[in-house]
Motif scaffolding. Sequence first.
Motif, PDB file in Angstrom:
ATOM      1  N   ILE A 160       0.822  -1.203   0.000  1.00 34.66           N
ATOM      2  CA  ILE A 160       0.000   0.000   0.000  1.00 34.66           C
ATOM      3  C   ILE A 160       0.858   1.257   0.000  1.00 34.66           C
ATOM      4  O   ILE A 160       0.712   2.128  -0.855  1.00 34.66           O
ATOM      5  CB  ILE A 160      -0.959   0.022   1.210  1.00 34.66           C
ATOM      6  N   THR A 161       1.776   1.368   0.959  1.00 37.61           N
ATOM      7  CA  THR A 161       2.523   2.617   1.122  1.00 37.61           C
ATOM      8  C   THR A 161       3.638   2.802   0.101  1.00 37.61           C
ATOM      9  O   THR A 161       4.029   3.933  -0.185  1.00 37.61           O
ATOM     10  CB  THR A 161       3.128   2.703   2.528  1.00 37.61           C
TER      11      THR A 161
ATOM     12  N   GLN B 282       4.038   0.427  -2.990  1.00 39.10           N
ATOM     13  CA  GLN B 282       3.563   0.056  -4.322  1.00 39.10           C
ATOM     14  C   GLN B 282       2.240   0.732  -4.680  1.00 39.10           C
ATOM     15  O   GLN B 282       1.821   0.715  -5.837  1.00 39.10           O
ATOM     16  CB  GLN B 282       3.390  -1.458  -4.402  1.00 39.10           C
ATOM     17  N   VAL B 283       1.569   1.309  -3.673  1.00 37.99           N
ATOM     18  CA  VAL B 283       0.281   1.995  -3.845  1.00 37.99           C
ATOM     19  C   VAL B 283      -0.743   1.077  -4.515  1.00 37.99           C
ATOM     20  O   VAL B 283      -1.348   1.408  -5.541  1.00 37.99           O
ATOM     21  CB  VAL B 283       0.428   3.310  -4.646  1.00 37.99           C
TER      22      VAL B 283
ATOM     23  N   ILE C  60      -5.583   0.425  -2.555  1.00 40.01           N
ATOM     24  CA  ILE C  60      -5.980   1.670  -1.897  1.00 40.01           C
ATOM     25  C   ILE C  60      -7.485   1.725  -1.632  1.00 40.01           C
ATOM     26  O   ILE C  60      -7.931   2.194  -0.584  1.00 40.01           O
ATOM     27  CB  ILE C  60      -5.566   2.893  -2.741  1.00 40.01           C
TER      28      ILE C  60
ATOM     29  N   TYR D  58      -0.313  -5.419   3.814  1.00 37.88           N
ATOM     30  CA  TYR D  58      -1.592  -4.775   3.507  1.00 37.88           C
ATOM     31  C   TYR D  58      -2.426  -4.614   4.776  1.00 37.88           C
ATOM     32  O   TYR D  58      -2.975  -3.551   5.058  1.00 37.88           O
ATOM     33  CB  TYR D  58      -2.325  -5.627   2.472  1.00 37.88           C
TER      34      TYR D  58
ATOM     35  N   GLY E 108      -2.478   9.007   3.448  1.00 42.32           N
ATOM     36  CA  GLY E 108      -1.443   9.841   2.846  1.00 42.32           C
ATOM     37  C   GLY E 108      -0.320  10.152   3.827  1.00 42.32           C
ATOM     38  O   GLY E 108       0.855  10.161   3.446  1.00 42.32           O
TER      39      GLY E 108
ATOM     40  N   ILE F 265       1.811   7.026   4.146  1.00 38.47           N
ATOM     41  CA  ILE F 265       2.644   6.867   2.955  1.00 38.47           C
ATOM     42  C   ILE F 265       3.824   7.834   3.000  1.00 38.47           C
ATOM     43  O   ILE F 265       4.968   7.468   2.676  1.00 38.47           O
ATOM     44  CB  ILE F 265       1.819   7.084   1.676  1.00 38.47           C
ATOM     45  N   TRP F 266       3.565   9.067   3.418  1.00 42.03           N
ATOM     46  CA  TRP F 266       4.629  10.068   3.521  1.00 42.03           C
ATOM     47  C   TRP F 266       5.697   9.639   4.528  1.00 42.03           C
ATOM     48  O   TRP F 266       6.898   9.723   4.247  1.00 42.03           O
ATOM     49  CB  TRP F 266       4.025  11.410   3.934  1.00 42.03           C
TER      50      TRP F 266
ATOM     51  N   ARG G 182       7.703   6.565   3.056  1.00 43.04           N
ATOM     52  CA  ARG G 182       8.616   6.906   1.971  1.00 43.04           C
ATOM     53  C   ARG G 182       9.760   7.789   2.470  1.00 43.04           C
ATOM     54  O   ARG G 182      10.885   7.695   1.957  1.00 43.04           O
ATOM     55  CB  ARG G 182       7.859   7.575   0.841  1.00 43.04           C
TER      56      ARG G 182
END
Length: 215
Positions: free
Chosen positions: A22-23, A25-26, A29, A142, A198, A201-202, A205
């Motif tokens: 998810i975070t 490979q996105v 969602i 996931y 979001g 994910i930020w 990454r």
Amino acid sequence: MGILTKKDLKLITDPLADNNPITVQVLGICSALAVTAQLKASIVMAISVMFVLAAGNVVISSMRNIIPPKIRIIVQLVIAATLVIIVDQVLKAYSYNLSKQLSVFVGLIITNCIIMGRFEAFALANTPWKSFLDGIGNAAGYGIILVIVAFFRELLGSGSVLGFKVLGNPIEKTGVYAYGYENNGFMLLAPMALITLGVIIWVQRSRNSSLIEEN
């Protein structure tokens, strides 16, 4: 020598963080946004995806040498659909209310990008054992994100975790409500799920970038 080699362990641990579906490979969602208003539903969805992905990977891997290339996608969909039907029937038999709550999202596991992606990218090229570990690892990665998002959404949106009021009683004004706190209903809406995801994910990454720079 243990049952799991370092390469085997990496199949499980890598998707948990460094290559999370998810975070990083996105993928997946939609369900991450749709079912995370309550922690219980998110946990059940995570377990369901783990069953479908792990079992499906094993079946695809076992059949990889006899599946005609031209119909491999159809075969993958049939296998995924069969496993999802099993999950759906078990939920209806043992947790009907939760089954109604998850509604069509259980059925949409069939088209989950993570499921089809691992079938195509890994199971068709590896042994059943490695495919099983890959399925467990990616489903766990996931599921962790679903659980994190759902935890904060339910806590801040309803003041509860797994249905238990942990912040106090908003009607009787006990706990944090005695100090003027109010549940944030916006947390239960899809836009806030996207914002929460979001942020995760930020953070993920940013962490990965820092590790790359250090190396």
